[in-house]
Design an enzyme around this catalytic site. Structure first.
Site, PDB file in Angstrom:
ATOM      1  N   GLN A  88       0.848  -1.199   0.000  1.00 34.76           N
ATOM      2  CA  GLN A  88       0.000   0.000   0.000  1.00 34.76           C
ATOM      3  C   GLN A  88       0.882   1.248   0.000  1.00 34.76           C
ATOM      4  O   GLN A  88       1.779   1.387   0.834  1.00 34.76           O
ATOM      5  CB  GLN A  88      -0.921   0.048   1.223  1.00 34.76           C
ATOM      6  CG  GLN A  88      -1.926   1.196   1.094  1.00 34.76           C
ATOM      7  CD  GLN A  88      -2.815   1.390   2.321  1.00 34.76           C
ATOM      8  OE1 GLN A  88      -2.319   1.587   3.422  1.00 34.76           O
ATOM      9  NE2 GLN A  88      -4.120   1.350   2.118  1.00 34.76           N
ATOM     10  N   TYR A 158      -6.022  10.799   4.138  1.00 31.73           N
ATOM     11  CA  TYR A 158      -4.637  11.095   3.743  1.00 31.73           C
ATOM     12  C   TYR A 158      -4.636  11.930   2.456  1.00 31.73           C
ATOM     13  O   TYR A 158      -5.675  12.304   1.952  1.00 31.73           O
ATOM     14  CB  TYR A 158      -3.837   9.788   3.636  1.00 31.73           C
ATOM     15  CG  TYR A 158      -3.728   9.121   4.998  1.00 31.73           C
ATOM     16  CD1 TYR A 158      -2.986   9.719   6.012  1.00 31.73           C
ATOM     17  CD2 TYR A 158      -4.416   7.958   5.293  1.00 31.73           C
ATOM     18  CE1 TYR A 158      -2.912   9.161   7.283  1.00 31.73           C
ATOM     19  CE2 TYR A 158      -4.350   7.383   6.563  1.00 31.73           C
ATOM     20  CZ  TYR A 158      -3.595   7.998   7.555  1.00 31.73           C
ATOM     21  OH  TYR A 158      -3.547   7.450   8.804  1.00 31.73           O
ATOM     22  N   ARG A 308      -8.230  -5.971  11.963  1.00 31.62           N
ATOM     23  CA  ARG A 308      -8.029  -6.350  13.368  1.00 31.62           C
ATOM     24  C   ARG A 308      -8.198  -7.850  13.642  1.00 31.62           C
ATOM     25  O   ARG A 308      -7.433  -8.409  14.442  1.00 31.62           O
ATOM     26  CB  ARG A 308      -8.948  -5.503  14.268  1.00 31.62           C
ATOM     27  CG  ARG A 308      -8.511  -4.052  14.327  1.00 31.62           C
ATOM     28  CD  ARG A 308      -9.585  -3.164  14.902  1.00 31.62           C
ATOM     29  NE  ARG A 308     -10.700  -2.998  13.978  1.00 31.62           N
ATOM     30  CZ  ARG A 308     -11.810  -2.328  14.249  1.00 31.62           C
ATOM     31  NH1 ARG A 308     -11.970  -1.783  15.448  1.00 31.62           N
ATOM     32  NH2 ARG A 308     -12.763  -2.189  13.343  1.00 31.62           N
ATOM     33  N   CYS A 330     -11.576 -11.183  17.720  1.00 24.68           N
ATOM     34  CA  CYS A 330     -11.280  -9.761  17.962  1.00 24.68           C
ATOM     35  C   CYS A 330     -12.522  -9.070  18.516  1.00 24.68           C
ATOM     36  O   CYS A 330     -13.612  -9.221  17.977  1.00 24.68           O
ATOM     37  CB  CYS A 330     -10.874  -9.114  16.640  1.00 24.68           C
ATOM     38  SG  CYS A 330     -10.783  -7.327  16.732  1.00 24.68           S
ATOM     39  N   CYS A 333     -11.587  -3.508  20.192  1.00 22.61           N
ATOM     40  CA  CYS A 333     -11.360  -2.514  21.257  1.00 22.61           C
ATOM     41  C   CYS A 333     -10.294  -1.491  20.868  1.00 22.61           C
ATOM     42  O   CYS A 333     -10.129  -0.467  21.531  1.00 22.61           O
ATOM     43  CB  CYS A 333     -10.930  -3.237  22.532  1.00 22.61           C
ATOM     44  SG  CYS A 333      -9.358  -4.118  22.343  1.00 22.61           S
ATOM     45  N   CYS A 336      -4.780  -2.635  20.191  1.00 26.11           N
ATOM     46  CA  CYS A 336      -3.546  -3.043  19.477  1.00 26.11           C
ATOM     47  C   CYS A 336      -2.729  -1.862  18.966  1.00 26.11           C
ATOM     48  O   CYS A 336      -1.550  -2.015  18.637  1.00 26.11           O
ATOM     49  CB  CYS A 336      -3.898  -3.981  18.327  1.00 26.11           C
ATOM     50  SG  CYS A 336      -5.436  -3.599  17.497  1.00 26.11           S
TER      51      CYS A 336
HETATM   52  C1  LIG Z   1      -3.512  -1.104  13.867  1.00 27.85           C
HETATM   53  C2  LIG Z   1      -4.205  -0.666  12.592  1.00 27.85           C
HETATM   54  C3  LIG Z   1      -3.468  -0.090  11.578  1.00 27.85           C
HETATM   55  C4  LIG Z   1      -4.084   0.292  10.383  1.00 27.85           C
HETATM   56  N1  LIG Z   1      -3.306   0.774   9.360  1.00 27.85           N
HETATM   57  C5  LIG Z   1      -3.875   1.027   8.154  1.00 27.85           C
HETATM   58  C6  LIG Z   1      -3.059   1.356   7.026  1.00 27.85           C
HETATM   59  O1  LIG Z   1      -1.825   1.383   7.098  1.00 27.85           O
HETATM   60  N2  LIG Z   1      -3.698   1.624   5.863  1.00 27.85           N
HETATM   61  C7  LIG Z   1      -5.055   1.540   5.729  1.00 27.85           C
HETATM   62  O2  LIG Z   1      -5.569   1.768   4.645  1.00 27.85           O
HETATM   63  N3  LIG Z   1      -5.840   1.217   6.774  1.00 27.85           N
HETATM   64  C8  LIG Z   1      -5.275   0.932   7.968  1.00 27.85           C
HETATM   65  N4  LIG Z   1      -6.064   0.502   8.998  1.00 27.85           N
HETATM   66  C9  LIG Z   1      -7.514   0.342   8.777  1.00 27.85           C
HETATM   67  C10 LIG Z   1      -7.837  -1.087   8.321  1.00 27.85           C
HETATM   68  O3  LIG Z   1      -7.245  -1.412   7.085  1.00 27.85           O
HETATM   69  C11 LIG Z   1      -9.357  -1.295   8.154  1.00 27.85           C
HETATM   70  O4  LIG Z   1      -9.797  -0.454   7.107  1.00 27.85           O
HETATM   71  C12 LIG Z   1     -10.136  -1.010   9.435  1.00 27.85           C
HETATM   72  O5  LIG Z   1      -9.421  -1.453  10.580  1.00 27.85           O
HETATM   73  C13 LIG Z   1     -11.499  -1.704   9.445  1.00 27.85           C
HETATM   74  O6  LIG Z   1     -11.371  -3.096   9.316  1.00 27.85           O
HETATM   75  P1  LIG Z   1     -11.507  -4.118  10.550  1.00 27.85           P
HETATM   76  O7  LIG Z   1     -12.813  -3.839  11.202  1.00 27.85           O
HETATM   77  O8  LIG Z   1     -11.446  -5.469   9.911  1.00 27.85           O
HETATM   78  O9  LIG Z   1     -10.366  -3.870  11.471  1.00 27.85           O
HETATM   79  C14 LIG Z   1      -5.483   0.120  10.209  1.00 27.85           C
HETATM   80  C15 LIG Z   1      -6.215  -0.460  11.265  1.00 27.85           C
HETATM   81  C16 LIG Z   1      -5.602  -0.858  12.422  1.00 27.85           C
HETATM   82  C17 LIG Z   1      -6.413  -1.503  13.510  1.00 27.85           C
HETATM   83  S1  SF4 Z   2      -6.416  -5.454  20.766  1.00 26.72           S
HETATM   84 FE1  SF4 Z   2      -8.659  -5.418  20.571  1.00 26.72          FE
HETATM   85  S2  SF4 Z   2      -9.007  -4.612  18.462  1.00 26.72           S
HETATM   86 FE2  SF4 Z   2      -6.864  -5.221  18.566  1.00 26.72          FE
HETATM   87  S3  SF4 Z   2      -6.859  -7.311  17.770  1.00 26.72           S
HETATM   88 FE3  SF4 Z   2      -7.036  -7.457  19.988  1.00 26.72          FE
HETATM   89  S4  SF4 Z   2      -9.229  -7.586  20.401  1.00 26.72           S
HETATM   90 FE4  SF4 Z   2      -8.966  -6.843  18.305  1.00 26.72          FE
END
Ligand SMILES: Cc1cc2nc3c(=O)[nH]c(=O)nc-3n(C[C@H](O)[C@H](O)[C@H](O)COP(=O)(O)O)c2cc1C
Ligand code: SF4
Length: 363
Positions: A88, A158, A308, A330, A333, A336
């Site tokens: 990315q 961004y 996550r 997960c 929360c 992480c």
């Molecule tokens: C620790 C962390 C770092 C992330 N870094 C990026 C990133 O570098 N680029 C991006 O597009 N989204 C980033 N995201 C967002 C995730 O790609 C995703 O869009 C968002 O967490 C929702 O998905 P989920 O519910 O499966 O976590 C990040 C999310 C987390 C939790």
């Molecule tokens: S710290 Fe919380 S949000 Fe992150 S991976 Fe663990 S349960 Fe999921």
């Protein structure tokens, strides 16, 4: 590019690179674990295409050839497990600090984002041309180092998202005003990336279906951008939503504790799906196979991206394949993030606590 399944590890900043953006062995092992866990496609955490596009610590850099050996180790680690990896590419624009960027942050216009300390500097045409070129250089390097695809980060507030959004783009030249003009920077970045990697290399974009902000990018802007990219043969669009200013409706929402709170960007993804021919990846809050299967089988979503759930369970897809179909563990929360900022890399704090509980106490 053929993937072994429809699951994508959405880009996730791991906080595992050195200060200059050089990848580490720890990052290679994180990607190896994800590939060994049968994730169809791994998208790396955002990699900055120029040092002034950097944001938080431990972020990967793709602005130099100096990290070639480490980059090749990342792709090798994934390919050894028969996985696929996409880099990315990002420039953080006004969503950073002067300290991280090494200069006053750049943005389409001098509009301060509330969550960041400085008012950015409005970009000149020369800045625009240089950053477009930097995205192209980053993509060329990624291809050379063995990455299977690149993804342009045009979401989450961004730089590219800032050009797309009327809230942060107040320009009066050819890059601001009408939706055509606000899409110009994204199109120029895409065309430069495409010209560097050639017609057969997969190029994706992560796009907000909505910024979830009064006066920000909305679904009609997103559909316009998606159609333009589709005409120019983008290979897939990952649909997200929200920026760092969107509060509870941001990209990384909490309190996903029942199926109805899952898949929070799916409606936006489906609207975009109807407007384009290219495949769509939906991201945001997918946790249960019940919701995932519905999104794919009933709604026609092409790929399901998760972030996550793979931090807590890099083997999640393998677990599901082996027959344990219970939802991702997960609990959303966002605990992480902190170890990524303070301890040299993200990990699931809940999993760590539970593992400690399991191994403490009398025999
Ligand atoms: C620790 C962390 C770092 C992330 N870094 C990026 C990133 O570098 N680029 C991006 O597009 N989204 C980033 N995201 C967002 C995730 O790609 C995703 O869009 C968002 O967490 C929702 O998905 P989920 O519910 O499966 O976590 C990040 C999310 C987390 C939790
Ligand atoms: S710290 Fe919380 S949000 Fe992150 S991976 Fe663990 S349960 Fe999921």
């Amino acid at each position: 590019m053929t993937l072994t399944n429809r699951f994508v590890r959405s880009a996730t900043w791991e906080g595992m690179c050195e200060t200059d953006g050089r990848p580490t062995l720890k990052l290679a092992s994180c990607y190896r674990d994800l590939a060994a866990g049968d994730v169809g496609l791994i998208i790396t955490g955002y990699a900055f295409v120029r040092p002034d596009g950097k944001q938080i610590p431990g972020k990967m850099g793709i602005y130099t050839d100096d990290f070639a050996a480490e980059m090749r180790s990342l792709t090798q680690a994934v390919h050894n497990e028969s996985g696929k990896i996409c880099m990315q590419l990002v420039h953080s624009g006004g969503q950073t600090t002067a300290k991280a960027a090494g200069r006053r942050p750049l943005a389409p216009s001098a509009v301060k984002v509330e969550q960041f300390p400085e008012e950015p500097e409005a970009m000149s045409k020369e800045d625009i041309d240089e950053i477009v070129a930097a995205f192209g250089d980053g993509a060329r390097r990624a291809k050379k180092y063995g990455f299977d695809a690149v993804q342009i980060h045009a979401a989450h507030g961004y730089l590219i998202n800032q050009f797309l959004s009327p809230l942060t783009n107040r320009r009066t030249d050819g890059y601001g005003g009408s939706v055509e003009n606000r899409c110009r920077f994204l199109l120029e970045v895409y065309r430069r990336v495409r010209s560097e990697v050639g017609p057969d290399f997969p190029v994706f974009v992560k796009l907000n279906g909505s910024d979830n902000l009064q006066g920000g990018l909305d679904i009609s802007d997103a559909i316009h951008a998606a159609r333009l990219l589709d005409i120019e043969k983008i290979d897939a669009i990952e649909v997200s939503g929200g920026t760092s200013a969107s509060g509870e409706r941001g990209p990384v929402r909490t309190r996903i504790d029942k199926p109805v709170s899952e898949a929070y960007n799916l409606a936006l993804a489906l609207e975009i799906k109807q407007a384009v021919r290219c495949p769509i990846m939906a991201v945001g809050g997918f946790r249960s196979l019940e919701v995932i299967n519905k999104a794919v089988i009933e709604n026609g979503t092409d790929y399901i991206s998760l972030s996550r759930p793979f931090i807590r369970e890099p083997r999640l897809i393998k677990r599901w394949k082996e027959g344990d179909l219970s939802p991702a563990r997960c609990i959303s929360c966002n605990g992480c993030f902190k170890p990524g900022l303070k301890e040299g890399g993200i990990y699931c704090v809940v999993e760590k606590k539970e593992a400690e509980k399991r191994t403490s106490g009398p025999l």
